[in-house]
Scaffold this motif. Structure first.
Motif, PDB file in Angstrom:
ATOM      1  N   LEU A 311      14.969  30.541 -36.477  1.00  0.00           N
ATOM      2  CA  LEU A 311      15.449  29.999 -35.209  1.00  0.00           C
ATOM      3  C   LEU A 311      16.902  29.563 -35.329  1.00  0.00           C
ATOM      4  O   LEU A 311      17.374  29.199 -36.405  1.00  0.00           O
ATOM      5  CB  LEU A 311      14.594  28.796 -34.813  1.00  0.00           C
ATOM      6  CG  LEU A 311      13.093  29.084 -34.704  1.00  0.00           C
ATOM      7  CD1 LEU A 311      12.302  27.788 -34.654  1.00  0.00           C
ATOM      8  CD2 LEU A 311      12.814  29.941 -33.483  1.00  0.00           C
ATOM      9  N   HIS A 312      17.599  29.605 -34.202  1.00  0.00           N
ATOM     10  CA  HIS A 312      18.994  29.162 -34.191  1.00  0.00           C
ATOM     11  C   HIS A 312      19.253  28.405 -32.889  1.00  0.00           C
ATOM     12  O   HIS A 312      18.366  28.325 -32.024  1.00  0.00           O
ATOM     13  CB  HIS A 312      19.921  30.370 -34.386  1.00  0.00           C
ATOM     14  CG  HIS A 312      19.730  31.450 -33.381  1.00  0.00           C
ATOM     15  ND1 HIS A 312      20.110  31.328 -32.062  1.00  0.00           N
ATOM     16  CD2 HIS A 312      19.153  32.681 -33.487  1.00  0.00           C
ATOM     17  CE1 HIS A 312      19.806  32.441 -31.410  1.00  0.00           C
ATOM     18  NE2 HIS A 312      19.223  33.278 -32.247  1.00  0.00           N
ATOM     19  N   PRO A 313      20.455  27.802 -32.703  1.00  0.00           N
ATOM     20  CA  PRO A 313      20.731  27.065 -31.456  1.00  0.00           C
ATOM     21  C   PRO A 313      20.622  27.979 -30.240  1.00  0.00           C
ATOM     22  O   PRO A 313      20.711  29.205 -30.373  1.00  0.00           O
ATOM     23  CB  PRO A 313      22.164  26.582 -31.657  1.00  0.00           C
ATOM     24  CG  PRO A 313      22.376  26.589 -33.147  1.00  0.00           C
ATOM     25  CD  PRO A 313      21.551  27.748 -33.640  1.00  0.00           C
ATOM     26  N   GLY A 349      15.010  33.917 -32.809  1.00  0.00           N
ATOM     27  CA  GLY A 349      15.564  33.572 -31.500  1.00  0.00           C
ATOM     28  C   GLY A 349      15.985  32.115 -31.415  1.00  0.00           C
ATOM     29  O   GLY A 349      15.851  31.363 -32.384  1.00  0.00           O
ATOM     30  N   PRO A 350      16.514  31.718 -30.246  1.00  0.00           N
ATOM     31  CA  PRO A 350      16.908  30.322 -30.059  1.00  0.00           C
ATOM     32  C   PRO A 350      15.665  29.422 -29.917  1.00  0.00           C
ATOM     33  O   PRO A 350      14.677  29.835 -29.304  1.00  0.00           O
ATOM     34  CB  PRO A 350      17.688  30.324 -28.741  1.00  0.00           C
ATOM     35  CG  PRO A 350      17.650  31.709 -28.219  1.00  0.00           C
ATOM     36  CD  PRO A 350      16.759  32.544 -29.061  1.00  0.00           C
ATOM     37  N   VAL A 351      15.737  28.223 -30.472  1.00  0.00           N
ATOM     38  CA  VAL A 351      14.602  27.288 -30.423  1.00  0.00           C
ATOM     39  C   VAL A 351      14.103  27.103 -28.995  1.00  0.00           C
ATOM     40  O   VAL A 351      12.903  27.158 -28.718  1.00  0.00           O
ATOM     41  CB  VAL A 351      15.007  25.914 -31.016  1.00  0.00           C
ATOM     42  CG1 VAL A 351      13.891  24.890 -30.808  1.00  0.00           C
ATOM     43  CG2 VAL A 351      15.319  26.049 -32.502  1.00  0.00           C
ATOM     44  N   SER A 352      15.049  26.905 -28.059  1.00  0.00           N
ATOM     45  CA  SER A 352      14.664  26.587 -26.680  1.00  0.00           C
ATOM     46  C   SER A 352      13.903  27.718 -26.007  1.00  0.00           C
ATOM     47  O   SER A 352      13.148  27.496 -25.066  1.00  0.00           O
ATOM     48  CB  SER A 352      15.910  26.253 -25.867  1.00  0.00           C
ATOM     49  OG  SER A 352      16.817  27.342 -25.956  1.00  0.00           O
ATOM     50  N   GLN A 353      14.099  28.953 -26.481  1.00  0.00           N
ATOM     51  CA  GLN A 353      13.391  30.073 -25.852  1.00  0.00           C
ATOM     52  C   GLN A 353      12.133  30.464 -26.623  1.00  0.00           C
ATOM     53  O   GLN A 353      11.116  30.809 -26.038  1.00  0.00           O
ATOM     54  CB  GLN A 353      14.327  31.288 -25.746  1.00  0.00           C
ATOM     55  CG  GLN A 353      15.455  31.039 -24.757  1.00  0.00           C
ATOM     56  CD  GLN A 353      16.297  32.287 -24.510  1.00  0.00           C
ATOM     57  OE1 GLN A 353      15.868  33.402 -24.762  1.00  0.00           O
ATOM     58  NE2 GLN A 353      17.496  32.090 -24.010  1.00  0.00           N
ATOM     59  N   ALA A 359      16.132  18.642 -27.799  1.00  0.00           N
ATOM     60  CA  ALA A 359      17.480  18.056 -27.794  1.00  0.00           C
ATOM     61  C   ALA A 359      17.611  16.939 -28.821  1.00  0.00           C
ATOM     62  O   ALA A 359      16.679  16.167 -29.033  1.00  0.00           O
ATOM     63  CB  ALA A 359      17.802  17.532 -26.402  1.00  0.00           C
ATOM     64  N   GLY A 360      18.796  16.878 -29.436  1.00  0.00           N
ATOM     65  CA  GLY A 360      19.034  15.880 -30.472  1.00  0.00           C
ATOM     66  C   GLY A 360      18.689  16.391 -31.863  1.00  0.00           C
ATOM     67  O   GLY A 360      18.669  15.634 -32.829  1.00  0.00           O
ATOM     68  N   SER A 361      18.445  17.701 -31.979  1.00  0.00           N
ATOM     69  CA  SER A 361      18.074  18.268 -33.281  1.00  0.00           C
ATOM     70  C   SER A 361      19.304  18.516 -34.142  1.00  0.00           C
ATOM     71  O   SER A 361      20.430  18.526 -33.643  1.00  0.00           O
ATOM     72  CB  SER A 361      17.336  19.588 -33.078  1.00  0.00           C
ATOM     73  OG  SER A 361      18.272  20.552 -32.657  1.00  0.00           O
ATOM     74  N   ASN A 362      19.061  18.742 -35.429  1.00  0.00           N
ATOM     75  CA  ASN A 362      20.196  18.906 -36.336  1.00  0.00           C
ATOM     76  C   ASN A 362      21.004  20.177 -36.058  1.00  0.00           C
ATOM     77  O   ASN A 362      22.222  20.160 -36.110  1.00  0.00           O
ATOM     78  CB  ASN A 362      19.733  18.832 -37.802  1.00  0.00           C
ATOM     79  CG  ASN A 362      18.868  19.996 -38.219  1.00  0.00           C
ATOM     80  OD1 ASN A 362      18.300  20.693 -37.387  1.00  0.00           O
ATOM     81  ND2 ASN A 362      18.772  20.215 -39.513  1.00  0.00           N
ATOM     82  N   ILE A 363      20.329  21.302 -35.747  1.00  0.00           N
ATOM     83  CA  ILE A 363      21.104  22.554 -35.672  1.00  0.00           C
ATOM     84  C   ILE A 363      22.116  22.544 -34.529  1.00  0.00           C
ATOM     85  O   ILE A 363      23.204  23.084 -34.663  1.00  0.00           O
ATOM     86  CB  ILE A 363      20.223  23.831 -35.629  1.00  0.00           C
ATOM     87  CG1 ILE A 363      19.244  23.810 -34.469  1.00  0.00           C
ATOM     88  CG2 ILE A 363      19.525  24.071 -36.953  1.00  0.00           C
ATOM     89  CD1 ILE A 363      18.549  25.162 -34.273  1.00  0.00           C
TER      90      ILE A 363
END
Ligand SMILES: [Zn+2]
Length: 420
Positions: A311-313, A349-353, A359-363
């Motif tokens: 996963l990525h931003p 993929g992106p974490v949000s998808q 929100a507030g995560s390290n990446i």
């Protein structure tokens, strides 16, 4: 359907934390529930969002709320929960009727693996003191390539250690690896330790430290980790003291879109963001470390379990970062390596998808504030078709960490090709 009757029956042992007696999961049923449509997903999510008395190990994933959800339910609540699932036509599996017996499989099969403080094995999960003594001994034994980093102190006074692995004084591109930010994800620190062992003690890997420097923090949340060993195996957060409950989710505590979607202001929630950004000393220490080395760090990898994902931003928005093509290409390349090594199909993929907002995560902070454009989360895979999730029997550790190391080598190869 009115959930309140059901919810009131379900026991959530994590918030009953005023005593330090070990939580027993004897007779608890573990379910894996498949949600096939949005309505089913919403109903299950409502149970999770509105009440903390159900113990969710993993929520239904993806934006349509389809996917698998794992729940652990107390014996008293089991009949009601089972009826709820049947009434709403969920497809589900009872993985075990005694979650406690599953936990026994994590203990080493014998004590014959007990070793000196100077070495480590991958037949068992190690405690914080053992991890720190191993790091110290490496720094003493290999002073030419290692440098012990004492980055801070936890709420309960434990020392946060990391290892800087660097072949000589020349400034080189650096890879940062952290693990154990979530207390219960035991396999993540195990992989971080394996990476350290391979880079430092296995001379066949000398090429991996020739042109690239590494910093590895194998256990970012030792207070929570120790608590999972002594008291409650399923604890996720830190152990800072709140008014009603202990702990914040350290991976919601970073100051970039802090407090937004996918975090909670309820201090008893498993995704509690903390009283303010960087309220947790562990995360403040991690932030300072990253800022100190930000100019050199080209890639950061955070190890978690479970998910079988790269996963990525972003975590705070479904919009895509500017370098999405590069992030995606490299992620897929690593997933291919891992598939060859482990036979497991990793999603990218992106974490949000792929998962959910966080929100507030390290990446997000690492990319947006520290300016490190290649930043990933690896969610290590469950075993045995999802029956073993956070609970990964100790006999599987060695195989999983050694095969997963292949993915780390692919990340290294990219950094060497692009930045050296
Ligand atoms: Zn995690």
């Amino acid at each position: 359907m009115n959930m309140s009757w059901l919810i009131s029956l379900l026991i959530y042992p994590l918030i009953l934390i005023t005593n330090t007696e070990k939580v027993s999961y004897k007779g608890y049923n573990m379910y894996v529930i498949s949600t096939e449509n949005e309505e089913q997903g919403r109903k299950l999510l409502a149970v999770q969002n509105q009440n903390l008395k159900i113990h969710f190990l993993k929520q239904a994933v993806n934006s349509k709320l389809q996917g698998l959800t794992s729940v652990v339910v107390s014996p008293q609540s089991n009949a009601a929960f089972n009826a709820f699932l049947r009434k709403n036509n969920y497809d589900f599996q009872i993985i075990t009727k005694d979650f406690e017996s599953l936990l026994k499989s994590e203990q080493p099969r014998s004590k014959r693996f007990a070793v000196s403080p100077n070495s480590i094995n991958f037949e068992e999960y190690h405690r914080h003191a053992k991890i720190n003594s191993y790091l110290r001994s490496l720094a003493e034994t290999y002073p030419n390539i290692t440098n012990l980093l004492s980055i801070g102190t936890t709420t309960e006074g434990r020392e946060l250690l990391g290892l800087n692995i660097s072949y000589n004084d020349k400034v080189k591109p650096m890879i940062l690896i952290d693990a154990g930010i979530h207390a219960r994800e035991w396999i993540a620190p195990a992989l971080a330790l394996y990476i350290i062992q391979q880079l430092v003690e296995n001379s066949n890997n000398a090429k991996l430290i020739k042109n690239v420097d590494w910093i590895v923090i194998p256990l970012l949340n030792p207070d929570g980790y120790e608590y999972t060993h002594t008291t409650n195996r399923l604890w996720r957060k830190t152990r800072s003291r709140g008014k009603y409950c202990f702990g914040a989710d350290p991976n919601r505590n970073f100051n970039f879109h802090w407090g937004e979607r996918g975090s909670s202001d309820d201090e008893c929630s498993d995704i509690y963001r903390g009283s303010k950004p960087f309220s947790e000393p562990e995360i403040k220490a991690f932030r300072d470390l990253i800022l100190r080395y930000a100019a050199n760090i080209k890639l950061s990898i955070s190890l978690h379990s479970f998910g079988q994902l790269i996963l990525h931003p972003w975590t705070y928005t479904t919009n895509l970062p500017a370098n999405i093509k590069e992030l995606n290409r490299l992620g897929i390349h690593v997933a291919e390596t891992l598939k060859n090594a482990t036979k497991a199909n990793y999603g990218v993929g992106p974490v949000s998808q792929v998962l959910y907002y966080a929100a507030g995560s390290n990446i997000d902070w690492i990319m947006a504030v520290a300016g490190i454009n290649l930043t990933y989360v690896i969610e290590l895979p469950p075993q045995h078709d999802n029956t073993m999730q956070f609970i990964l029997p100790s006999r599987f550790i060695k195989d999983l960490v050694s095969k997963s190391f292949e993915g780390i080598k692919t990340f290294h190869e990219y950094i060497e090709n692009v930045y050296v």
